[in-house]
Design an enzyme around this catalytic site. Structure first.
Site, PDB file in Angstrom:
ATOM      1  N   CYS A   8       0.554  -0.876  -0.202  1.00  0.00           N
ATOM      2  CA  CYS A   8      -0.046  -0.084  -0.033  1.00  0.00           C
ATOM      3  C   CYS A   8       0.576   1.869   0.386  1.00  0.00           C
ATOM      4  CB  CYS A   8      -0.740   0.202   0.804  1.00  0.00           C
ATOM      5  SG  CYS A   8      -2.108   1.286   1.717  1.00  0.00           S
ATOM      6  N   ASP A 131      -7.412  -3.333  10.607  1.00  0.00           N
ATOM      7  CA  ASP A 131      -5.974  -2.829  10.875  1.00  0.00           C
ATOM      8  C   ASP A 131      -5.528  -1.920  12.325  1.00  0.00           C
ATOM      9  OD1 ASP A 131      -3.607  -1.509  10.099  1.00  0.00           O
ATOM     10  OD2 ASP A 131      -4.786   0.606   9.157  1.00  0.00           O
TER      11      ASP A 131
HETATM   12  O1  LIG Z   1      -1.224   4.917   4.394  1.00  0.00           O
HETATM   13  C1  LIG Z   1      -1.720   6.292   4.880  1.00  0.00           C
HETATM   14  O2  LIG Z   1      -1.058   6.857   4.212  1.00  0.00           O
HETATM   15  C2  LIG Z   1      -2.577   5.836   4.994  1.00  0.00           C
HETATM   16  C3  LIG Z   1      -3.906   7.063   5.221  1.00  0.00           C
HETATM   17  C4  LIG Z   1      -5.070   7.485   5.756  1.00  0.00           C
HETATM   18  C5  LIG Z   1      -5.620   5.891   5.660  1.00  0.00           C
HETATM   19  C6  LIG Z   1      -4.753   5.006   5.282  1.00  0.00           C
HETATM   20  C7  LIG Z   1      -3.435   4.672   5.636  1.00  0.00           C
HETATM   21  N1  LIG Z   1      -2.958   3.895   4.975  1.00  0.00           N
HETATM   22  C8  LIG Z   1      -3.570   2.013   5.512  1.00  0.00           C
HETATM   23  C9  LIG Z   1      -2.532   1.479   4.754  1.00  0.00           C
HETATM   24  O3  LIG Z   1      -3.836   0.086   4.297  1.00  0.00           O
HETATM   25  C10 LIG Z   1      -1.792   0.605   5.254  1.00  0.00           C
HETATM   26  O4  LIG Z   1      -1.110  -0.611   4.757  1.00  0.00           O
HETATM   27  C11 LIG Z   1      -2.590  -0.528   6.857  1.00  0.00           C
HETATM   28  O5  LIG Z   1      -2.995   0.820   8.147  1.00  0.00           O
HETATM   29  C12 LIG Z   1      -0.881  -0.855   6.882  1.00  0.00           C
HETATM   30  O6  LIG Z   1      -0.347   0.197   7.170  1.00  0.00           O
HETATM   31  P1  LIG Z   1       1.133  -0.144   8.019  1.00  0.00           P
HETATM   32  O7  LIG Z   1       0.625   0.551   9.829  1.00  0.00           O
HETATM   33  O8  LIG Z   1       2.076   1.320   7.834  1.00  0.00           O
HETATM   34  O9  LIG Z   1       1.881  -1.266   7.203  1.00  0.00           O
END
Ligand SMILES: O=C(O)c1ccccc1NCC(=O)[C@H](O)[C@H](O)COP(=O)(O)O
Length: 219
Positions: A8, A131
């Site tokens: 992502c 999440d």
């Molecule tokens: O990634 C972002 O900046 C974001 C912003 C607003 C809402 C969701 C967002 N990301 C969501 C995702 O799908 C991420 O992959 C998921 O939260 C996992 O993130 P991480 O903990 O950084 O791997």
């Protein structure tokens, strides 16, 4: 059994290409201005063309209005909409009807009580993404590199396909899959050097580690 791997927050041609070449099943594009991964519509059009037919294109939005969603759908031509805000079940139903696309609802998790809205969402959504719940003062609801207690999902009996995310990386993804028995994993911060800057080596290492868990998934 095969595991769906979603990378992502991709925002450059180079890192998108690395993710596609390394075999990502889903590639996520963030449309949320406060995020370091936010894409302009112009970049979204370009990356959308690059990913077409090579992986499932996921458009991630947070409580977006109809016009914003319409613009994103037009330029990116996503395969699925990831709704990462406080969208209600009724809003999910409307969005599905309006755009004719499947939706993946992100559900913030901290404790077992956070699973209470699941049946309502599961009746409408095509996928669920669990999440980590963001802290109250966070500037965004995801993509924070925060882990939640995977044991909350341990005995989940959900007919819908689901992904787990939140603080995953190449070192912990196997344990996350073992505990949750998720059909898919999603990562953003765990494949970045700094917030918003994806690292090609880390993307490849994550996908390798995720693929190595597939033999654990005998259900
Ligand atoms: O990634 C972002 O900046 C974001 C912003 C607003 C809402 C969701 C967002 N990301 C969501 C995702 O799908 C991420 O992959 C998921 O939260 C996992 O993130 P991480 O903990 O950084 O791997």
């Amino acid at each position: 059994m095969s595991l769906l791997v979603k990378i992502c927050g991709l925002s450059t041609r180079e890192t998108l290409d690395v993710a596609l070449q390394a075999g990502a099943d889903m590639v996520g594009f963030v449309f949320f201005p406060p995020s370091p991964r936010h894409l302009s519509l112009e970049t979204a059009r370009e990356l959308g063309r690059q990913a077409r037919g090579r992986a499932t294109k996921v458009a991630l939005t947070v409580d977006a209005d109809d016009a914003t969603l319409g613009n994103i759908v037009e330029v990116l031509q996503p395969d699925i909409l990831q709704l990462h805000g406080k969208e209600t079940v009724a809003r999910l139903r409307d969005i599905k009807r309006m755009f004719g696309l499947p939706v993946m609802k992100a559900l913030p998790v901290e404790t077992a009580a956070d699973l209470a809205p699941l049946p309502g969402y599961a009746a409408v959504a095509d996928r669920i993404l669990f999440d980590a719940r963001a802290p109250k003062d966070a500037t965004r609801p995801g993509g924070l590199g925060a882990v939640f207690d995977w044991h909350v999902l341990e005995n989940l009996d959900l007919k819908l396909p689901f992904l787990v995310s939140g603080g995953l990386n190449a070192d912990n993804v196997a344990e996350a899959v073992r505990v949750t028995r998720a059909g898919g994993v999603d990562v953003s911060s765990g494949v970045e050097r700094t917030p918003g800057v994806k690292d090609p080596e880390m993307i490849c290492a994550f996908i390798r580690a995720a693929r190595a868990t597939e033999e654990l998934m005998v259900r």
